[in-house]
Design a protein around this motif. Structure first.
Motif, short mmCIF file in Angstrom:
data_model
loop_
_atom_site.label_atom_id
_atom_site.label_comp_id
_atom_site.label_asym_id
_atom_site.label_seq_id
_atom_site.Cartn_x
_atom_site.Cartn_y
_atom_site.Cartn_z
N CYS A 145 25.54 -22.70 -58.40
CA CYS A 145 26.44 -23.25 -57.37
C CYS A 145 26.21 -22.62 -56.00
CB CYS A 145 27.89 -23.09 -57.80
SG CYS A 145 28.24 -23.84 -59.41
N SER A 146 25.07 -22.98 -55.40
CA SER A 146 24.68 -22.45 -54.10
C SER A 146 24.86 -23.54 -53.04
CB SER A 146 23.22 -21.97 -54.14
OG SER A 146 22.41 -22.86 -54.90
N ASN A 147 25.98 -23.48 -52.35
CA ASN A 147 26.36 -24.50 -51.38
C ASN A 147 26.03 -24.00 -49.97
OD1 ASN A 147 27.79 -26.28 -49.67
ND2 ASN A 147 29.30 -26.71 -51.27
N PHE A 148 25.03 -24.60 -49.34
CA PHE A 148 24.51 -24.13 -48.05
C PHE A 148 25.59 -24.05 -46.96
CE2 PHE A 148 22.30 -24.80 -43.99
CZ PHE A 148 21.29 -23.86 -44.05
N PRO A 149 26.38 -25.10 -46.71
CA PRO A 149 27.38 -25.01 -45.64
C PRO A 149 28.56 -24.10 -45.95
CG PRO A 149 27.53 -27.13 -46.73
CD PRO A 149 26.31 -26.46 -47.27
N ALA A 150 28.74 -23.72 -47.23
CA ALA A 150 29.90 -22.90 -47.60
C ALA A 150 29.73 -21.44 -47.20
CB ALA A 150 30.15 -23.00 -49.10
N GLY A 151 28.49 -21.00 -46.96
CA GLY A 151 28.31 -19.61 -46.58
C GLY A 151 26.88 -19.16 -46.72
N TYR A 152 26.65 -17.90 -46.37
CA TYR A 152 25.32 -17.32 -46.43
C TYR A 152 24.94 -16.99 -47.88
CZ TYR A 152 25.92 -16.74 -41.38
OH TYR A 152 26.14 -16.96 -40.05
N GLN A 527 21.39 -4.00 -77.62
CA GLN A 527 22.55 -4.57 -76.94
C GLN A 527 22.14 -5.48 -75.79
OE1 GLN A 527 24.44 -0.95 -75.47
NE2 GLN A 527 23.45 -1.19 -73.49
N VAL A 528 23.12 -6.25 -75.33
CA VAL A 528 22.99 -7.03 -74.10
C VAL A 528 24.09 -6.55 -73.16
CG1 VAL A 528 23.05 -9.30 -73.03
CG2 VAL A 528 22.03 -9.02 -75.31
N LEU A 529 23.68 -5.98 -72.04
CA LEU A 529 24.62 -5.50 -71.04
C LEU A 529 24.73 -6.54 -69.93
CD1 LEU A 529 26.36 -3.24 -69.72
CD2 LEU A 529 24.23 -2.40 -68.67
N SER A 530 25.94 -7.05 -69.72
CA SER A 530 26.17 -8.05 -68.67
C SER A 530 26.93 -7.38 -67.52
CB SER A 530 26.99 -9.22 -69.22
OG SER A 530 27.25 -10.17 -68.20
N THR A 531 26.32 -7.43 -66.34
CA THR A 531 26.95 -6.86 -65.15
C THR A 531 27.16 -7.97 -64.13
OG1 THR A 531 25.79 -4.77 -65.53
CG2 THR A 531 26.83 -5.08 -63.38
N TRP A 532 28.43 -8.23 -63.82
CA TRP A 532 28.74 -9.18 -62.75
C TRP A 532 28.71 -8.43 -61.43
CZ3 TRP A 532 30.70 -9.61 -67.59
CH2 TRP A 532 30.74 -10.87 -68.18
N HIS A 533 27.92 -8.93 -60.49
CA HIS A 533 27.84 -8.35 -59.15
C HIS A 533 28.54 -9.31 -58.19
CE1 HIS A 533 24.79 -5.22 -60.17
NE2 HIS A 533 24.53 -6.08 -61.14
N PHE A 534 29.53 -8.81 -57.46
CA PHE A 534 30.29 -9.64 -56.53
C PHE A 534 30.08 -9.16 -55.10
CE2 PHE A 534 32.75 -9.63 -60.54
CZ PHE A 534 32.71 -10.99 -60.82
N VAL A 535 29.76 -10.10 -54.22
CA VAL A 535 29.64 -9.76 -52.80
C VAL A 535 31.00 -9.95 -52.13
CG1 VAL A 535 27.19 -10.33 -52.69
CG2 VAL A 535 28.88 -12.11 -52.20
N SER A 536 31.29 -9.10 -51.15
CA SER A 536 32.61 -9.10 -50.53
C SER A 536 32.84 -10.32 -49.64
CB SER A 536 32.80 -7.83 -49.71
OG SER A 536 31.77 -7.70 -48.73
N LYS A 541 26.94 -11.89 -42.63
CA LYS A 541 25.69 -11.41 -43.21
C LYS A 541 25.83 -10.04 -43.87
CE LYS A 541 22.39 -14.49 -42.11
NZ LYS A 541 21.37 -15.01 -43.05
N GLU A 542 26.75 -9.23 -43.37
CA GLU A 542 26.96 -7.91 -43.95
C GLU A 542 27.99 -8.01 -45.07
OE1 GLU A 542 25.11 -5.31 -43.07
OE2 GLU A 542 24.07 -6.68 -41.69
N TYR A 543 27.75 -7.29 -46.15
CA TYR A 543 28.64 -7.39 -47.31
C TYR A 543 28.59 -6.09 -48.11
CZ TYR A 543 24.24 -8.11 -49.78
OH TYR A 543 22.97 -7.95 -50.27
N GLN A 544 29.58 -5.92 -48.96
CA GLN A 544 29.59 -4.85 -49.95
C GLN A 544 29.55 -5.48 -51.35
OE1 GLN A 544 32.12 -4.57 -47.28
NE2 GLN A 544 30.37 -3.60 -46.25
N VAL A 545 29.28 -4.65 -52.35
CA VAL A 545 29.13 -5.16 -53.72
C VAL A 545 30.09 -4.43 -54.65
CG1 VAL A 545 27.55 -5.47 -55.67
CG2 VAL A 545 26.71 -5.76 -53.33
N GLU A 546 30.78 -5.21 -55.49
CA GLU A 546 31.58 -4.67 -56.58
C GLU A 546 30.99 -5.16 -57.89
OE1 GLU A 546 35.68 -5.71 -56.21
OE2 GLU A 546 35.76 -5.24 -54.07
#
Length: 559
Positions: A145-152, A527-536, A541-546
């Protein structure tokens, strides 16, 4: 036969004339060629890696009617060790795209590739083939779900950044690579400020519309960097054609917009031209396929949207939302006649699963598989909340909260559970049970991956008898807004919903309803380790990650 002197001179003169003309033409051609402008404005890409092959892709920007393109694949960045090369022509019939299925490569090998046209070199891309036999570990990134006009496309940039320090083998794109909407439509309210107004400012209907839309997306530097760095394995969802696409139509296709089959064919052709995917020799509409990452995991990319899907059921299509009307709709969802995968895809999947023997079985597909079933009182409240005006939303939200509190205080007060989203596997109940039956019979350790919802979900899957069959990791979106936008709720209220939902939904273990991001899967034999990375943010253009992590050791439970 001997030549007479006169004949010899005549022949020699003719040959000289031909040579002279040929030389003139060659010089003219070279002069004309030097005037042709060539650019690689949309970068390079690779995809659909196998043990001995990979697709490489580019597009030529030129005013020429026909262009000759050379390509090379090497084991070093300076191309001193070229292992494959060739040349190909492209023209407007292919939208000047170039796609090569490079064969004869070595398994589990890193490669560099590039193109050249009219003495102009493309950027250098990097790719890698899949392992054959033993493989200790691998990592993949999962996006949707990569919507160009919705954001960077900050999510794409973050994947490339992580790859530099913690390598990733491939990127899985689970669909909605583009969106078909025009200016002023869905998720475009910030498009002008971000300088990301949809191409042509109109909805995509024709082949030229879809081609222009892909060209716009591929002009994005973060997407170009992602494609140039890692191979992508992609499948389509609905917005590559139109919202809520199904076998014979779409919610976002009206009669006055022409024949849907022609629109679908145009969209499919553009997808095949612009994505580094391997075309099915039987039909360009067949996109399901599988990949084996050594003995570690088998990946099955499924089409749950286009090739066989029956028309989605929708609560809001009902003339009234009484329990009786809703019950009738759910009975339709549970009909054995409803199709999501279709018989051909089901046969293919069961045969491939029976043949493949890796430790883990991953399904890359579009929509949530886990049962998101909630108490009927809560669902009725949510119906009202979805339809409430901004003025009435606080009261509607209060009613939902009251229904939740009453249920948690006494679950027996509301024994009726209603599926939240009939567009997902909840609307195709029997095919989901069929799939669970196949994986259980074959003793597969099942990991399902989903996109589409724009939010992040984690579920422990079970069949109709309550027996565990697998786990589901669903990724958030790259940019498209999620439930926080649809419901119009503040972050505090969204946080409360994230806490409460797993208490209401038995299979759901964890959910994020407010952030954009991706999943990184680190897979080994234990095991399978699933890590969700969320941008702020995707608005700057500048962001942090949780991050949020879960792990499964048996493909049945997470911790």
């Amino acid at each position: 036969m001997s030549l007479s002197r006169r004949g010899f001179v005549k022949a020699l003169s003719s040959a000289a004339m031909v040579t002279s003309l040929t030389g003139c033409n060659s010089n003219d051609e070279q002069q004309e060629k030097s005037k042709i402008k060539v650019g690689f404005n949309h970068g390079v890409a690779s995809g659909d890696p196998l043990q001995h092959a990979v697709i490489i892709w580019t597009r030529i920007t030129t005013d020429a009617r026909l262009i000759n393109v050379q390509w090379q694949v090497a084991t070093d960045e300076k191309f001193t060790q070229v292992v494959a090369s060739g040349d190909v022509t492209s023209d407007s019939v292919k939208d000047f795209t170039v796609k090569i299925d490079v064969n004869g490569l070595q398994p589990n090998q890193h490669y560099y590739y590039r193109f050249e046209a009219n003495n102009t070199l493309s950027p250098v891309g990097q790719t890698q083939t899949l392992a054959e036999g033993e493989l200790d570990k691998a990592a993949i990134a999962v996006v949707s779900c990569s919507n160009f006009p919705a954001g960077y496309f900050n999510v794409y940039r973050e994947i490339v950044k992580q790859h530099q320090t913690s390598p990733i083998n491939a990127v899985l794109h689970l669909g909605d690579y583009i969106y078909e909407y025009g200016a002023g439509e869905y998720a475009t309210e910030d498009a002008q400020r971000l300088n990301r107004i949809p191409s042509k400012e109109t909805e995509c209907l024709t082949l030229d519309d879809y081609r222009k839309r892909y060209a716009q997306y591929r002009s994005d530097s973060d997407l170009q960097a992602l494609h140039a760095t890692l191979p992508m394995i992609a499948i389509w969802d609905d917005h590559e054609i139109a919202n809520d696409t199904w076998r014979e139509g779409a919610e976002n296709h009206q009669q006055q917009e022409g024949d849907f089959s022609q629109r679908r064919a145009a969209a499919a052709l553009a997808w095949l031209e612009w994505l580094p995917v391997r075309e099915n020799p039987v039909s360009s509409m067949i996109t399901y396929r599988d990949f084996s990452f050594g003995d570690l995991f088998d990946l099955y990319m499924l089409d749950t949207r286009v090739v066989a899907r029956d028309e989605p059921l929708d609560y809001f299509s009902l003339t009234d939302t009484s329990i009786e009307s809703i019950s009738g709709l759910i009975q339709q969802a549970r009909s054995p006649e409803r199709r999501l995968l279709g018989n051909d895809q089901k046969q293919w999947l069961s045969e491939r699963m029976a043949t493949n023997t890796a430790k883990w079985s991953l399904l890359g597909q579009q929509v949530l598989m886990g049962k998101i079933e909630m108490p009927s009182s809560v669902m009725m409240g949510l119906f009202q909340l979805f339809q409430a005006t901004d003025e009435n939303k606080p009261a509607a939200m209060k009613a939902v909260q009251n229904a939740i509190s009453a249920y948690l205080a006494n679950p027996s007060s509301d024994p009726y559970l209603l599926p939240y989203n009939l567009d997902a596997w909840d609307g195709f109940y029997m095919e989901r049970e069929w799939l669970y039956g196949v994986t259980t019979k074959l003793n597969k350790q099942l990991i399902t991956l989903a996109g589409d919802s724009h939010n992040a979900w984690c579920s422990e899957l079970s069949d109709h008898k309550g027996k565990g069959v697998g786990v589901e990791f669903a990724t958030s979106s790259v940019t498209s807004p999620g439930l926080e936008k649809y419901l119009g709720l503040d972050l505090k209220t969204i946080g409360q919903m994230e806490f409460v939902l797993p208490q209401l939904v038995s299979e759901l273990q964890w959910v994020n309803l407010k952030q954009r991001g991706f999943i990184r899967l680190d897979i080994d034999h234990q095991q399978v380790l699933s890590t969700w990375h969320f941008v702020s943010t995707v608005k700057e253009k500048e962001y942090q990650v949780e991050t949020q992590q879960v792990v499964t050791k048996n493909g049945l439970m997470v911790s």
